[in-house]
Write a protein that holds these residues in place. Sequence first.
Motif, mmCIF file in Angstrom:
data_model
loop_
_atom_site.group_PDB
_atom_site.id
_atom_site.type_symbol
_atom_site.label_atom_id
_atom_site.label_comp_id
_atom_site.label_asym_id
_atom_site.label_seq_id
_atom_site.Cartn_x
_atom_site.Cartn_y
_atom_site.Cartn_z
ATOM 1 N N ARG A 31 3.092 6.753 9.079
ATOM 2 C CA ARG A 31 4.234 5.826 9.156
ATOM 3 C C ARG A 31 4.349 4.928 7.925
ATOM 4 O O ARG A 31 5.182 4.028 7.866
ATOM 5 C CB ARG A 31 4.217 5.034 10.457
ATOM 6 C CG ARG A 31 3.114 4.071 10.657
ATOM 7 C CD ARG A 31 3.216 3.354 12.021
ATOM 8 N NE ARG A 31 2.133 2.423 12.194
ATOM 9 C CZ ARG A 31 2.122 1.173 11.755
ATOM 10 N NH1 ARG A 31 3.163 0.680 11.126
ATOM 11 N NH2 ARG A 31 1.071 0.393 11.950
ATOM 12 N N GLY A 32 3.507 5.199 6.908
ATOM 13 C CA GLY A 32 3.606 4.482 5.639
ATOM 14 C C GLY A 32 3.071 3.070 5.658
ATOM 15 O O GLY A 32 3.493 2.238 4.851
ATOM 16 N N ALA A 33 2.126 2.779 6.544
ATOM 17 C CA ALA A 33 1.659 1.411 6.722
ATOM 18 C C ALA A 33 0.284 1.122 6.141
ATOM 19 O O ALA A 33 -0.244 0.033 6.335
ATOM 20 C CB ALA A 33 1.657 1.076 8.209
ATOM 21 N N VAL A 34 -0.302 2.077 5.425
ATOM 22 C CA VAL A 34 -1.668 1.896 4.925
ATOM 23 C C VAL A 34 -1.654 1.382 3.487
ATOM 24 O O VAL A 34 -1.001 1.952 2.616
ATOM 25 C CB VAL A 34 -2.480 3.206 5.020
ATOM 26 C CG1 VAL A 34 -3.849 3.046 4.393
ATOM 27 C CG2 VAL A 34 -2.599 3.644 6.475
ATOM 28 N N VAL A 35 -2.383 0.301 3.273
ATOM 29 C CA VAL A 35 -2.569 -0.264 1.942
ATOM 30 C C VAL A 35 -4.050 -0.157 1.621
ATOM 31 O O VAL A 35 -4.898 -0.661 2.367
ATOM 32 C CB VAL A 35 -2.122 -1.741 1.879
ATOM 33 C CG1 VAL A 35 -2.466 -2.354 0.529
ATOM 34 C CG2 VAL A 35 -0.637 -1.867 2.164
ATOM 35 N N LYS A 36 -4.350 0.518 0.514
ATOM 36 C CA LYS A 36 -5.750 0.653 0.117
ATOM 37 C C LYS A 36 -6.129 -0.498 -0.798
ATOM 38 O O LYS A 36 -5.344 -0.937 -1.635
ATOM 39 C CB LYS A 36 -6.019 2.015 -0.528
ATOM 40 C CG LYS A 36 -5.237 2.285 -1.782
ATOM 41 C CD LYS A 36 -5.514 3.679 -2.316
ATOM 42 C CE LYS A 36 -4.767 3.885 -3.623
ATOM 43 N NZ LYS A 36 -5.090 5.143 -4.252
ATOM 44 N N VAL A 37 -7.342 -0.982 -0.588
ATOM 45 C CA VAL A 37 -7.875 -2.114 -1.334
ATOM 46 C C VAL A 37 -9.030 -1.593 -2.187
ATOM 47 O O VAL A 37 -9.921 -0.903 -1.685
ATOM 48 C CB VAL A 37 -8.356 -3.217 -0.366
ATOM 49 C CG1 VAL A 37 -8.978 -4.379 -1.116
ATOM 50 C CG2 VAL A 37 -7.182 -3.699 0.504
ATOM 51 N N ALA A 38 -9.016 -1.916 -3.465
ATOM 52 C CA ALA A 38 -10.025 -1.412 -4.396
ATOM 53 C C ALA A 38 -11.425 -1.886 -4.013
ATOM 54 O O ALA A 38 -11.596 -2.983 -3.475
ATOM 55 C CB ALA A 38 -9.698 -1.875 -5.812
ATOM 56 N N PRO A 39 -12.414 -1.039 -4.308
ATOM 57 C CA PRO A 39 -13.804 -1.456 -4.095
ATOM 58 C C PRO A 39 -14.082 -2.736 -4.888
ATOM 59 O O PRO A 39 -13.533 -2.949 -5.962
ATOM 60 C CB PRO A 39 -14.625 -0.286 -4.661
ATOM 61 C CG PRO A 39 -13.690 0.866 -4.713
ATOM 62 C CD PRO A 39 -12.316 0.286 -4.895
ATOM 63 N N GLY A 40 -14.900 -3.567 -4.325
ATOM 64 C CA GLY A 40 -15.250 -4.810 -4.993
ATOM 65 C C GLY A 40 -14.351 -5.980 -4.641
ATOM 66 O O GLY A 40 -14.706 -7.138 -4.867
ATOM 67 N N ALA A 91 0.030 -7.034 10.434
ATOM 68 C CA ALA A 91 1.258 -6.304 10.771
ATOM 69 C C ALA A 91 2.367 -6.589 9.769
ATOM 70 O O ALA A 91 2.558 -7.739 9.378
ATOM 71 C CB ALA A 91 1.706 -6.658 12.178
ATOM 72 N N PRO A 92 3.033 -5.552 9.332
ATOM 73 C CA PRO A 92 2.963 -4.156 9.773
ATOM 74 C C PRO A 92 1.930 -3.318 9.028
ATOM 75 O O PRO A 92 1.864 -2.115 9.208
ATOM 76 C CB PRO A 92 4.366 -3.644 9.451
ATOM 77 C CG PRO A 92 4.717 -4.356 8.176
ATOM 78 C CD PRO A 92 4.102 -5.743 8.322
ATOM 79 N N TRP A 93 1.099 -3.948 8.200
ATOM 80 C CA TRP A 93 0.187 -3.216 7.333
ATOM 81 C C TRP A 93 -1.195 -3.035 7.950
ATOM 82 O O TRP A 93 -1.672 -3.889 8.687
ATOM 83 C CB TRP A 93 0.034 -3.934 5.993
ATOM 84 C CG TRP A 93 1.343 -4.209 5.338
ATOM 85 C CD1 TRP A 93 1.965 -5.415 5.190
ATOM 86 C CD2 TRP A 93 2.228 -3.244 4.770
ATOM 87 N NE1 TRP A 93 3.171 -5.250 4.558
ATOM 88 C CE2 TRP A 93 3.361 -3.922 4.292
ATOM 89 C CE3 TRP A 93 2.172 -1.864 4.615
ATOM 90 C CZ2 TRP A 93 4.425 -3.282 3.670
ATOM 91 C CZ3 TRP A 93 3.237 -1.220 3.997
ATOM 92 C CH2 TRP A 93 4.347 -1.924 3.532
ATOM 93 N N VAL A 94 -1.824 -1.929 7.572
ATOM 94 C CA VAL A 94 -3.234 -1.700 7.855
ATOM 95 C C VAL A 94 -3.917 -1.669 6.487
ATOM 96 O O VAL A 94 -3.672 -0.763 5.695
ATOM 97 C CB VAL A 94 -3.474 -0.381 8.622
ATOM 98 C CG1 VAL A 94 -4.960 -0.197 8.897
ATOM 99 C CG2 VAL A 94 -2.673 -0.340 9.918
ATOM 100 N N LEU A 95 -4.716 -2.677 6.213
ATOM 101 C CA LEU A 95 -5.412 -2.776 4.937
ATOM 102 C C LEU A 95 -6.756 -2.085 5.079
ATOM 103 O O LEU A 95 -7.484 -2.339 6.043
ATOM 104 C CB LEU A 95 -5.614 -4.233 4.559
ATOM 105 C CG LEU A 95 -4.355 -5.116 4.576
ATOM 106 C CD1 LEU A 95 -4.710 -6.559 4.269
ATOM 107 C CD2 LEU A 95 -3.325 -4.603 3.603
ATOM 108 N N VAL A 96 -7.065 -1.189 4.145
ATOM 109 C CA VAL A 96 -8.299 -0.406 4.251
ATOM 110 C C VAL A 96 -9.070 -0.420 2.948
ATOM 111 O O VAL A 96 -8.505 -0.508 1.873
ATOM 112 C CB VAL A 96 -8.025 1.061 4.667
ATOM 113 C CG1 VAL A 96 -7.336 1.118 6.015
ATOM 114 C CG2 VAL A 96 -7.240 1.819 3.617
ATOM 115 N N GLN A 97 -10.370 -0.307 3.111
ATOM 116 C CA GLN A 97 -11.266 -0.192 1.974
ATOM 117 C C GLN A 97 -12.272 0.893 2.355
ATOM 118 O O GLN A 97 -12.998 0.748 3.352
ATOM 119 C CB GLN A 97 -11.963 -1.524 1.739
ATOM 120 C CG GLN A 97 -12.566 -1.703 0.400
ATOM 121 C CD GLN A 97 -12.920 -3.162 0.165
ATOM 122 O OE1 GLN A 97 -13.381 -3.852 1.080
ATOM 123 N NE2 GLN A 97 -12.704 -3.654 -1.046
#
Length: 105
Positions: A31-40, A91-97
């Motif tokens: 659904r286009g809701a994933v935001v990737k967060v850089a390591p560190g 919401a609406p984002w899922v932030l992931v690392q």
Amino acid sequence: MKDHPEALLHAKLNCETGRLHWRELERHFARGAVVKVAPGMDLVEVAVRFAQDDKPTIEAWLEAGRIDRAATEDAVVWQGRQSVFWAVVVAPWVLVQEIAPAQND
């Protein structure tokens, strides 16, 4: 903590982080809701900035490549290695690392 709303928000979001496997993240990616967060980077600090709608900081991170919306290429890699992530929802984002593969066990 009442005097420090940002500290309270940080603590709340910290308590809401958790490990998430790719198979659980896949539908959010679709659904286009994933935001990737850089390591560190501090995942919770990024979540605080999203929750506060801190556009200048978020835009600077986007321009620097420190955060980005997950792309198809990311999904292919994550699917292939069945990645595990630290994640938090703002919401609406899922932030992931992504957790390093050696730490996924």
